[in-house]
Write a protein that holds these residues in place. Structure first.
Motif, PDB file in Angstrom:
ATOM      1  N   SER A   1     -12.051  30.913  19.415  1.00  0.00           N
ATOM      2  CA  SER A   1     -13.072  32.803  19.422  1.00  0.00           C
ATOM      3  C   SER A   1     -12.206  33.270  20.889  1.00  0.00           C
ATOM      4  O   SER A   1     -11.969  34.368  20.745  1.00  0.00           O
ATOM      5  CB  SER A   1     -14.214  32.429  19.478  1.00  0.00           C
ATOM      6  OG  SER A   1     -14.842  32.264  17.609  1.00  0.00           O
ATOM      7  N   HIS A   2     -12.683  32.493  21.551  1.00  0.00           N
ATOM      8  CA  HIS A   2     -12.076  32.998  22.969  1.00  0.00           C
ATOM      9  C   HIS A   2     -10.557  33.861  22.901  1.00  0.00           C
ATOM     10  O   HIS A   2     -10.435  34.437  24.188  1.00  0.00           O
ATOM     11  CB  HIS A   2     -12.921  31.830  23.904  1.00  0.00           C
ATOM     12  CG  HIS A   2     -14.559  31.274  24.263  1.00  0.00           C
ATOM     13  ND1 HIS A   2     -14.697  30.400  24.812  1.00  0.00           N
ATOM     14  CD2 HIS A   2     -14.871  32.397  24.003  1.00  0.00           C
ATOM     15  CE1 HIS A   2     -15.841  30.978  25.021  1.00  0.00           C
ATOM     16  NE2 HIS A   2     -16.302  32.146  24.273  1.00  0.00           N
ATOM     17  N   GLY A   3      -9.828  33.066  22.549  1.00  0.00           N
ATOM     18  CA  GLY A   3      -8.683  33.832  22.370  1.00  0.00           C
ATOM     19  C   GLY A   3      -8.390  35.194  22.057  1.00  0.00           C
ATOM     20  O   GLY A   3      -7.204  35.960  21.814  1.00  0.00           O
ATOM     21  N   SER A   4      -8.767  35.297  20.963  1.00  0.00           N
ATOM     22  CA  SER A   4      -9.778  37.381  20.730  1.00  0.00           C
ATOM     23  C   SER A   4     -11.412  37.945  21.614  1.00  0.00           C
ATOM     24  O   SER A   4     -11.991  37.664  20.855  1.00  0.00           O
ATOM     25  CB  SER A   4     -10.301  37.119  19.528  1.00  0.00           C
ATOM     26  OG  SER A   4      -8.442  36.289  17.911  1.00  0.00           O
TER      27      SER A   4
ATOM     28  N   ALA B   1     -13.080  40.816  19.834  1.00  0.00           N
ATOM     29  CA  ALA B   1     -13.420  40.271  18.566  1.00  0.00           C
ATOM     30  C   ALA B   1     -14.989  40.404  19.001  1.00  0.00           C
ATOM     31  O   ALA B   1     -16.038  39.659  18.490  1.00  0.00           O
ATOM     32  CB  ALA B   1     -12.342  39.861  18.158  1.00  0.00           C
ATOM     33  N   TYR B   2     -14.915  38.768  20.104  1.00  0.00           N
ATOM     34  CA  TYR B   2     -15.928  37.705  20.221  1.00  0.00           C
ATOM     35  C   TYR B   2     -17.233  38.917  20.823  1.00  0.00           C
ATOM     36  O   TYR B   2     -18.190  38.666  20.659  1.00  0.00           O
ATOM     37  CB  TYR B   2     -15.200  36.322  20.956  1.00  0.00           C
ATOM     38  CG  TYR B   2     -16.267  35.526  21.110  1.00  0.00           C
ATOM     39  CD1 TYR B   2     -16.842  35.040  20.060  1.00  0.00           C
ATOM     40  CD2 TYR B   2     -17.287  35.547  22.566  1.00  0.00           C
ATOM     41  CE1 TYR B   2     -17.559  33.740  20.403  1.00  0.00           C
ATOM     42  CE2 TYR B   2     -18.279  34.699  22.665  1.00  0.00           C
ATOM     43  CZ  TYR B   2     -18.714  33.677  21.611  1.00  0.00           C
ATOM     44  OH  TYR B   2     -19.500  32.563  21.792  1.00  0.00           O
ATOM     45  N   ALA B   3     -16.797  39.528  21.577  1.00  0.00           N
ATOM     46  CA  ALA B   3     -17.396  40.191  22.358  1.00  0.00           C
ATOM     47  C   ALA B   3     -18.073  40.928  21.439  1.00  0.00           C
ATOM     48  O   ALA B   3     -19.697  41.535  21.771  1.00  0.00           O
ATOM     49  CB  ALA B   3     -16.779  41.186  23.958  1.00  0.00           C
TER      50      ALA B   3
ATOM     51  N   GLY C   1     -17.414  36.856   9.900  1.00  0.00           N
ATOM     52  CA  GLY C   1     -16.089  37.534  10.641  1.00  0.00           C
ATOM     53  C   GLY C   1     -15.874  36.281  11.724  1.00  0.00           C
ATOM     54  O   GLY C   1     -15.036  37.196  12.126  1.00  0.00           O
ATOM     55  N   LEU C   2     -16.861  35.796  12.699  1.00  0.00           N
ATOM     56  CA  LEU C   2     -16.395  34.800  13.566  1.00  0.00           C
ATOM     57  C   LEU C   2     -15.612  33.864  13.182  1.00  0.00           C
ATOM     58  O   LEU C   2     -15.023  33.452  13.334  1.00  0.00           O
ATOM     59  CB  LEU C   2     -17.797  34.765  13.776  1.00  0.00           C
ATOM     60  CG  LEU C   2     -17.845  33.534  14.674  1.00  0.00           C
ATOM     61  CD1 LEU C   2     -17.524  33.583  16.576  1.00  0.00           C
ATOM     62  CD2 LEU C   2     -19.329  32.547  15.337  1.00  0.00           C
TER      63      LEU C   2
END
Length: 380
Positions: free
Chosen positions: A251-254, A257-259, A297-298
């Protein structure tokens, strides 16, 4: 917790996530959990030290059936004789640090563990056995030393013990096992927590941390809503730490979107807690469905499977019977939950799950003071 002339017995219940998984790993984010009427029971019995060991820990979780423990020469704190310290040894050490700070004298003891949270063959059900054994050990060892602890102090000690072993967890399962019932939990800033511990040293920080306000932390019990909880087990155990680490890494690569996921989860959980407090079943069910969609979504942005095909089948069957349902916890297997209106045909729902290869678990929500608060059926 009970005590006798020679021993102290304590227990802690297993848990299930209702909503908020993954987001709650981030400081200040919220989850809702429940505890169930399956327990880990811990008995602490004073003993005379033998062979340089301070005692043994007996449990089927150990390949040899028991783990000898001793005291470290540098500070007298507990450590495993062989291998790495686990949750139990870490819990002993944290409670005894509190004893030492209070001027108490340390004792030798044996500790026995019996768990209802796993299958007889050792397969995990996803009910939070690591958290429950940590909480039960904290309560039992504190009882041995006649320490009076409220639920929040038990949580803090168990969280300190757990964080030393597995720092990736949110602590939600620990909070649930300590407080019990329906629990609203917001995770603390664990970077702050570790910084304080490092500055004060392993022993010096414990009493101060138990009495301190932890940034971001909130733990409170909610009144139980009218919806009935049903739990299905897929039969496929999963590793929560591995899944959480994988989802976070992906997720931290996006970041954008993660925020958005974190923002939407915060809003969802706030709405869910309000709906639970109002006992508004329709709103509760909508937020459960919304949280499921957020997790989907995650899963897409992280590239990790949270809701497996078996969990999807569990959810779809529950929805066909008028319930709101989702995976519980890290996903990847383990359990799914269904929140059912009072008119749901539970017999038909459970039969449909069985036909699909999903095992309904006979679980009820447990809280302190309930008829199941003293699981006398567990013998040590």
């Amino acid at each position: 917790m009970t005590s006798g002339a020679d021993s102290v017995v304590s227990w802690a219940p297993g848990k299930l996530y209702i909503a908020g998984e993954y987001a709650v790993v981030e400081p200040g984010h919220q989850a809702v959990l429940v505890t169930v009427d399956r327990f880990i029971t811990v008995r602490v019995t004073p003993c005379s030290p033998a062979g340089g060991n301070a005692g043994t820990i007996s449990s089927r979780r150990y390949a040899a059936g028991c783990l000898p423990w001793r005291r470290r020469p540098q500070d007298g704190m507990a450590e495993a004789v062989e291998g790495d310290d686990d949750y139990v040894v870490s819990a002993i050490r944290v409670v005894e640090a509190l004893v030492v700070q209070g001027g108490g004298r340390l004792r030798s003891f044996d500790l026995g563990i019996v768990s209802e949270l796993d299958e007889a063959d050792g397969r995990k059900l996803g009910l939070g056995s690591s958290a429950a054994v940590t909480v039960a050990t904290v309560r039992a060892v504190a009882g041995l030393y006649s320490l009076s602890l409220d639920d929040l102090s038990v949580y803090k000690l168990a969280m300190l013990a757990s964080d030393a072993v597995q720092p990736i967890g949110s602590g939600g399962d620990i909070a649930a096992s300590a407080v019990t019932g329906w629990v609203s939990y917001t995770s603390p800033d664990r970077v702050w927590l570790r910084r304080v511990r490092q500055r004060a040293g392993a022993l010096g920080a414990v009493s101060d941390l138990v009495g301190a306000d932890w940034p971001g932390l909130s733990v409170r019990r909610l009144a139980a809503p009218s919806l009935r909880l049903q739990v299905g087990w897929t039969g496929a155990p999963s590793s929560s730490p591995a899944l959480v680490a994988g989802v976070q890494a992906g997720s931290h690569g996006s970041d954008d979107a993660y925020a958005v996921f974190l923002r939407d989860s915060r809003d969802c959980l706030a709405s869910l807690v309000t709906a639970i407090e109002d006992d508004d079943t329709a709103r509760i069910m909508r937020q459960i469905e919304r949280n499921r969609a957020l997790l989907a979504g995650l899963s897409r942005i992280s590239g990790r499977t949270i809701e497996t095909a078996e969990l999807t089948q569990l959810v779809e069957i529950a929805r066909e019977h008028g319930a709101a349902a989702k995976s519980s916890g890290a996903g990847g297997g383990d359990c799914g939950i269904a929140l059912c209106p009072t008119d749901t045909d539970l017999t038909a729902l459970r039969a449909a799950w069985r036909a699909a290869g999903i095992r309904p678990l006979d679980l009820s929500v447990h809280a302190h003071g309930s008829p199941t608060d003293s699981p006398a059926k567990v013998a040590l």
